[in-house]
Write a protein that holds these residues in place. Structure first.
Motif, PDB file in Angstrom:
ATOM      1  N   THR A  18     -39.205  85.273 -42.556  1.00 43.25           N
ATOM      2  CA  THR A  18     -38.578  86.583 -42.687  1.00 43.25           C
ATOM      3  C   THR A  18     -38.411  87.258 -41.333  1.00 43.25           C
ATOM      4  OG1 THR A  18     -39.526  86.848 -44.894  1.00 43.25           O
ATOM      5  CG2 THR A  18     -38.765  88.842 -43.797  1.00 43.25           C
ATOM      6  N   SER A  19     -39.354  87.057 -40.428  1.00 46.41           N
ATOM      7  CA  SER A  19     -39.278  87.704 -39.111  1.00 46.41           C
ATOM      8  C   SER A  19     -38.077  87.247 -38.309  1.00 46.41           C
ATOM      9  CB  SER A  19     -40.563  87.428 -38.326  1.00 46.41           C
ATOM     10  OG  SER A  19     -40.651  86.067 -37.938  1.00 46.41           O
ATOM     11  N   LEU A  20     -37.473  86.117 -38.676  1.00 47.45           N
ATOM     12  CA  LEU A  20     -36.323  85.613 -37.926  1.00 47.45           C
ATOM     13  C   LEU A  20     -35.042  86.385 -38.229  1.00 47.45           C
ATOM     14  CD1 LEU A  20     -36.836  81.740 -38.288  1.00 47.45           C
ATOM     15  CD2 LEU A  20     -37.465  83.210 -36.363  1.00 47.45           C
ATOM     16  N   LEU A  21     -34.997  87.073 -39.370  1.00 51.92           N
ATOM     17  CA  LEU A  21     -33.748  87.743 -39.750  1.00 51.92           C
ATOM     18  C   LEU A  21     -33.316  88.767 -38.720  1.00 51.92           C
ATOM     19  CD1 LEU A  21     -34.214  88.235 -43.594  1.00 51.92           C
ATOM     20  CD2 LEU A  21     -32.502  86.822 -42.433  1.00 51.92           C
ATOM     21  N   GLY A  22     -34.271  89.487 -38.132  1.00 45.03           N
ATOM     22  CA  GLY A  22     -33.926  90.483 -37.129  1.00 45.03           C
ATOM     23  C   GLY A  22     -33.290  89.889 -35.899  1.00 45.03           C
ATOM     24  N   GLU A  23     -33.509  88.598 -35.661  1.00 46.58           N
ATOM     25  CA  GLU A  23     -32.917  87.924 -34.510  1.00 46.58           C
ATOM     26  C   GLU A  23     -31.538  87.353 -34.841  1.00 46.58           C
ATOM     27  OE1 GLU A  23     -34.627  87.471 -31.594  1.00 46.58           O
ATOM     28  OE2 GLU A  23     -36.659  88.036 -32.153  1.00 46.58           O
ATOM     29  N   LEU A  24     -31.266  87.176 -36.120  1.00 45.35           N
ATOM     30  CA  LEU A  24     -30.071  86.449 -36.521  1.00 45.35           C
ATOM     31  C   LEU A  24     -28.897  87.334 -36.890  1.00 45.35           C
ATOM     32  CD1 LEU A  24     -31.764  83.737 -38.779  1.00 45.35           C
ATOM     33  CD2 LEU A  24     -30.747  83.375 -36.526  1.00 45.35           C
ATOM     34  N   LEU A  25     -29.165  88.552 -37.353  1.00 44.78           N
ATOM     35  CA  LEU A  25     -28.107  89.380 -37.922  1.00 44.78           C
ATOM     36  C   LEU A  25     -28.049  90.729 -37.239  1.00 44.78           C
ATOM     37  CD1 LEU A  25     -28.872  88.613 -41.664  1.00 44.78           C
ATOM     38  CD2 LEU A  25     -27.027  87.629 -40.311  1.00 44.78           C
ATOM     39  N   SER A  26     -26.895  91.358 -37.307  1.00 46.96           N
ATOM     40  CA  SER A  26     -26.726  92.706 -36.782  1.00 46.96           C
ATOM     41  C   SER A  26     -27.507  93.687 -37.646  1.00 46.96           C
ATOM     42  CB  SER A  26     -25.251  93.085 -36.770  1.00 46.96           C
ATOM     43  OG  SER A  26     -24.757  93.157 -38.099  1.00 46.96           O
ATOM     44  N   LYS A  27     -27.852  94.832 -37.064  1.00 46.85           N
ATOM     45  CA  LYS A  27     -28.657  95.815 -37.801  1.00 46.85           C
ATOM     46  C   LYS A  27     -27.935  96.323 -39.036  1.00 46.85           C
ATOM     47  CE  LYS A  27     -27.158  99.656 -34.807  1.00 46.85           C
ATOM     48  NZ  LYS A  27     -26.390 100.373 -35.831  1.00 46.85           N
ATOM     49  N   GLU A  28     -26.585  96.312 -39.022  1.00 44.36           N
ATOM     50  CA  GLU A  28     -25.843  96.790 -40.184  1.00 44.36           C
ATOM     51  C   GLU A  28     -26.025  95.862 -41.384  1.00 44.36           C
ATOM     52  OE1 GLU A  28     -24.525  96.318 -37.190  1.00 44.36           O
ATOM     53  OE2 GLU A  28     -24.182  98.383 -36.498  1.00 44.36           O
ATOM     54  N   ARG A  29     -26.328  94.592 -41.120  1.00 43.25           N
ATOM     55  CA  ARG A  29     -26.455  93.609 -42.201  1.00 43.25           C
ATOM     56  C   ARG A  29     -27.895  93.385 -42.634  1.00 43.25           C
ATOM     57  NH1 ARG A  29     -22.648  89.949 -43.269  1.00 43.25           N
ATOM     58  NH2 ARG A  29     -24.223  88.315 -43.477  1.00 43.25           N
ATOM     59  N   LEU A  30     -28.852  93.984 -41.921  1.00 44.89           N
ATOM     60  CA  LEU A  30     -30.245  93.633 -42.147  1.00 44.89           C
ATOM     61  C   LEU A  30     -30.776  94.109 -43.493  1.00 44.89           C
ATOM     62  CD1 LEU A  30     -32.171  93.949 -38.761  1.00 44.89           C
ATOM     63  CD2 LEU A  30     -31.826  91.935 -40.179  1.00 44.89           C
ATOM     64  N   THR A  31     -30.403  95.315 -43.929  1.00 49.03           N
ATOM     65  CA  THR A  31     -30.948  95.835 -45.188  1.00 49.03           C
ATOM     66  C   THR A  31     -30.608  94.911 -46.347  1.00 49.03           C
ATOM     67  OG1 THR A  31     -30.813  98.114 -44.397  1.00 49.03           O
ATOM     68  CG2 THR A  31     -30.977  97.784 -46.770  1.00 49.03           C
ATOM     69  N   ARG A  32     -29.335  94.511 -46.437  1.00 56.12           N
ATOM     70  CA  ARG A  32     -28.941  93.588 -47.501  1.00 56.12           C
ATOM     71  C   ARG A  32     -29.555  92.204 -47.289  1.00 56.12           C
ATOM     72  NH1 ARG A  32     -24.124  96.849 -47.578  1.00 56.12           N
ATOM     73  NH2 ARG A  32     -23.742  97.579 -49.713  1.00 56.12           N
ATOM     74  N   ALA A  33     -29.717  91.807 -46.034  1.00 55.62           N
ATOM     75  CA  ALA A  33     -30.326  90.503 -45.762  1.00 55.62           C
ATOM     76  C   ALA A  33     -31.767  90.467 -46.237  1.00 55.62           C
ATOM     77  CB  ALA A  33     -30.240  90.184 -44.269  1.00 55.62           C
ATOM     78  N   PHE A  34     -32.504  91.556 -46.019  1.00 51.66           N
ATOM     79  CA  PHE A  34     -33.889  91.596 -46.491  1.00 51.66           C
ATOM     80  C   PHE A  34     -33.941  91.592 -48.013  1.00 51.66           C
ATOM     81  CE2 PHE A  34     -35.036  93.472 -42.220  1.00 51.66           C
ATOM     82  CZ  PHE A  34     -35.775  92.362 -41.824  1.00 51.66           C
ATOM     83  N   SER A  35     -32.984  92.218 -48.665  1.00 53.67           N
ATOM     84  CA  SER A  35     -32.932  92.159 -50.125  1.00 53.67           C
ATOM     85  C   SER A  35     -32.661  90.731 -50.583  1.00 53.67           C
ATOM     86  CB  SER A  35     -31.833  93.095 -50.650  1.00 53.67           C
ATOM     87  OG  SER A  35     -32.138  94.439 -50.357  1.00 53.67           O
ATOM     88  N   ALA A  36     -31.749  90.048 -49.892  1.00 55.96           N
ATOM     89  CA  ALA A  36     -31.480  88.644 -50.231  1.00 55.96           C
ATOM     90  C   ALA A  36     -32.718  87.789 -49.987  1.00 55.96           C
ATOM     91  CB  ALA A  36     -30.301  88.130 -49.410  1.00 55.96           C
ATOM     92  N   ASP A  37     -33.460  88.101 -48.937  1.00 56.19           N
ATOM     93  CA  ASP A  37     -34.688  87.352 -48.658  1.00 56.19           C
ATOM     94  C   ASP A  37     -35.729  87.610 -49.749  1.00 56.19           C
ATOM     95  OD1 ASP A  37     -36.019  85.554 -46.839  1.00 56.19           O
ATOM     96  OD2 ASP A  37     -37.335  87.212 -46.309  1.00 56.19           O
ATOM     97  N   ALA A  38     -35.801  88.852 -50.222  1.00 56.33           N
ATOM     98  CA  ALA A  38     -36.702  89.157 -51.338  1.00 56.33           C
ATOM     99  C   ALA A  38     -36.321  88.341 -52.570  1.00 56.33           C
ATOM    100  CB  ALA A  38     -36.667  90.653 -51.652  1.00 56.33           C
ATOM    101  N   VAL A  39     -35.016  88.135 -52.775  1.00 59.37           N
ATOM    102  CA  VAL A  39     -34.558  87.310 -53.891  1.00 59.37           C
ATOM    103  C   VAL A  39     -35.075  85.883 -53.741  1.00 59.37           C
ATOM    104  CG1 VAL A  39     -32.511  86.275 -54.962  1.00 59.37           C
ATOM    105  CG2 VAL A  39     -32.532  88.708 -54.410  1.00 59.37           C
ATOM    106  N   SER A  40     -35.112  85.382 -52.490  1.00 58.83           N
ATOM    107  CA  SER A  40     -35.600  84.016 -52.281  1.00 58.83           C
ATOM    108  C   SER A  40     -37.065  83.895 -52.697  1.00 58.83           C
ATOM    109  CB  SER A  40     -35.416  83.606 -50.811  1.00 58.83           C
ATOM    110  OG  SER A  40     -36.403  84.178 -49.966  1.00 58.83           O
TER     111      SER A  40
END
Length: 429
Positions: free
Chosen positions: A126-148
């Motif tokens: 999960t800590s890698l998401l902040g390195e991979l995506l823009s801040k505008e996409r992070l909130t939804r990305a963390f929700s998708a990660d929660a789905v995983s």
């Protein structure tokens, strides 16, 4: 104060990341069931199965600080994380071959080895998401990660049980391990930049490095709020499987034992998806955590008065739904407020603490099982209310306002690369 970091990936990084995360976490969840089945089928020793699960799970907590420190310090992060996930999968495949064949000491040591890298499958990834995506996409990305996490929690045990029954537990464990190896290989496609030399493992690590993340969880108000609040809440969630078994007996309905937890997991999945579709509280995700804890307790507190299995399943589903946004906001809070130098430590320690508190909750519920299901459900609900109050208390103060202001400033500042000048992107051939 959080330091700006470069977002090195784009939209193409998220599908590869999520596929890898689902494969790795499904293997982690399913292995606990498959190991018990395998020890029973091949060695006729449920005790060995329990020992293997303990050997796999205890390092989730014990190894979390070391795993986080290494992940925060190593230069070639893509190689480190991909290798860790692949190593976990390879260890499961080896266990599928060796349990009941080799000495118990050998297989227990192998399970401990797998457990030591397990924190990198949860908070580490999960800590890698902040390195991979823009801040505008992070909130939804963390929700998708929660789905995983939700998918892994549902599919892992189900796959292990289905394959273990129809084929064999060895096949189930080997296939789960192969899936994790595949997930590790997928991580090699992620465009993670190498760290600069002065930030990498070439510098000497000392005992102080092992406690930097833990110190941040005590002095950083938003981080300590969401970490300790969500951990106390997990005590109540840990009690739910025990309460479900008692409710099944009271309702004289065998499906309730597993059905209630399935309803809870399904509700969490829907909650995470809904939060991904319409996230709220982007700038203050810690407040979503507080609200989520409080709302989770409400449906759980109503269970003792339903008296019927179907309404009870509905209340479990509603409670699970409330945990979806809570977990997504928890991940977003860690990313927003964790200093970059200890970000992975924060994620791995947080995940370890949640697992520990859930285990404590399950143990307490087991000890109090003679009281019946109603007291346990009220205890689970009370944990959520207490957790919300604790999180709110730990969030207040001038330091909290200063931390939030610093996070806002860091978010608005121009992004600068963490790599050394002239260092190529790891994702570039």
């Amino acid at each position: 104060m959080t330091r700006p970091t470069a977002r090195t990936g784009g939209s193409s990084s998220l599908p590869a990341y999520l596929t890898s995360a689902v494969l790795a976490r499904t293997a982690d969840e399913g292995a606990r069931v498959a190991l018990v089945m395998l020890a029973s089928q091949r060695a006729d020793s449920p005790a060995l199965g329990g020992g293997l699960v303990a050997a796999l799970m205890i390092p989730h907590v014990a190894a979390a600080p070391v795993a986080g420190v290494l992940a925060d310090s190593v230069r070639q992060r893509r190689l480190f994380h991909a290798g860790a996930v692949a190593l976990y999968g390879a260890a499961l495949v080896a266990l599928a071959l060796l349990v009941g064949v080799s000495d118990d000491v050998v297989v227990l040591a192998l399970a401990v080895t797998a457990g030591c890298v397990a924190p990198l499958l949860t908070g580490g990834l999960t800590s890698l998401l902040g390195e991979l995506l823009s801040k505008e996409r992070l909130t939804r990305a963390f929700s998708a990660d929660a789905v995983s996490y939700n998918l892994a929690g549902i599919c892992g045990p189900a796959v292990a049980a289905a394959l273990g029954t129809t084929m064999s537990a060895a096949v189930a464990l080997a296939l789960l391990g192969a899936g994790a190896v595949t997930g590790g290989l997928l991580l090699f496609s992620l465009p993670l930049r190498p760290r600069a030399e002065e930030q990498a493992l070439s510098r000497r690590l000392g005992p102080a490095d092992l406690v930097r993340g833990a110190a941040e969880l005590t002095r950083n108000p938003p981080l300590r709020s969401v970490t300790w609040g969500s951990s106390v809440g997990q005590m109540g969630v840990g009690a739910l499987p025990v309460a479900s078994v008692l409710l099944a007996a009271e309702y004289n309905a065998s499906w309730v034992a597993g059905g209630l937890m399935t309803a809870f997991a399904a509700g969490a999945l829907v909650g995470s998806l809904s939060y991904a579709w319409r996230p709220v509280g982007r700038r203050r995700p810690e407040r979503v955590v507080v609200l989520g804890l409080l709302t989770t307790g409400i449906p759980l507190s109503l269970v003792p008065w339903t008296g019927q299995p179907v309404p009870t399943a509905g209340l479990f589903a509603v409670a699970g739904f409330c945990t979806g946004p809570l977990f997504s906001a928890l991940l977003a809070s860690r990313e927003r407020y964790a200093p970059s130098a200890v970000r992975t430590q924060i994620f791995t320690l947080g995940a370890g603490l949640k697992s520990t508190f859930a285990a404590v909750g399950a143990g307490v519920a087991g000890a109090l099982g003679g009281l019946g299901a109603a007291p346990l459900m009220l205890e689970a609900a009370a944990c959520q209310v207490v957790a919300a109050a604790l999180a709110l208390t730990l969030l207040t103060g001038r330091h909290a306002e200063r931390t939030e202001s610093e996070a806002d400033a860091a978010e608005e500042a121009p992004r600068c690369s963490p790599s050394a000048p002239g260092t190529p992107d790891e994702g570039t051939p």
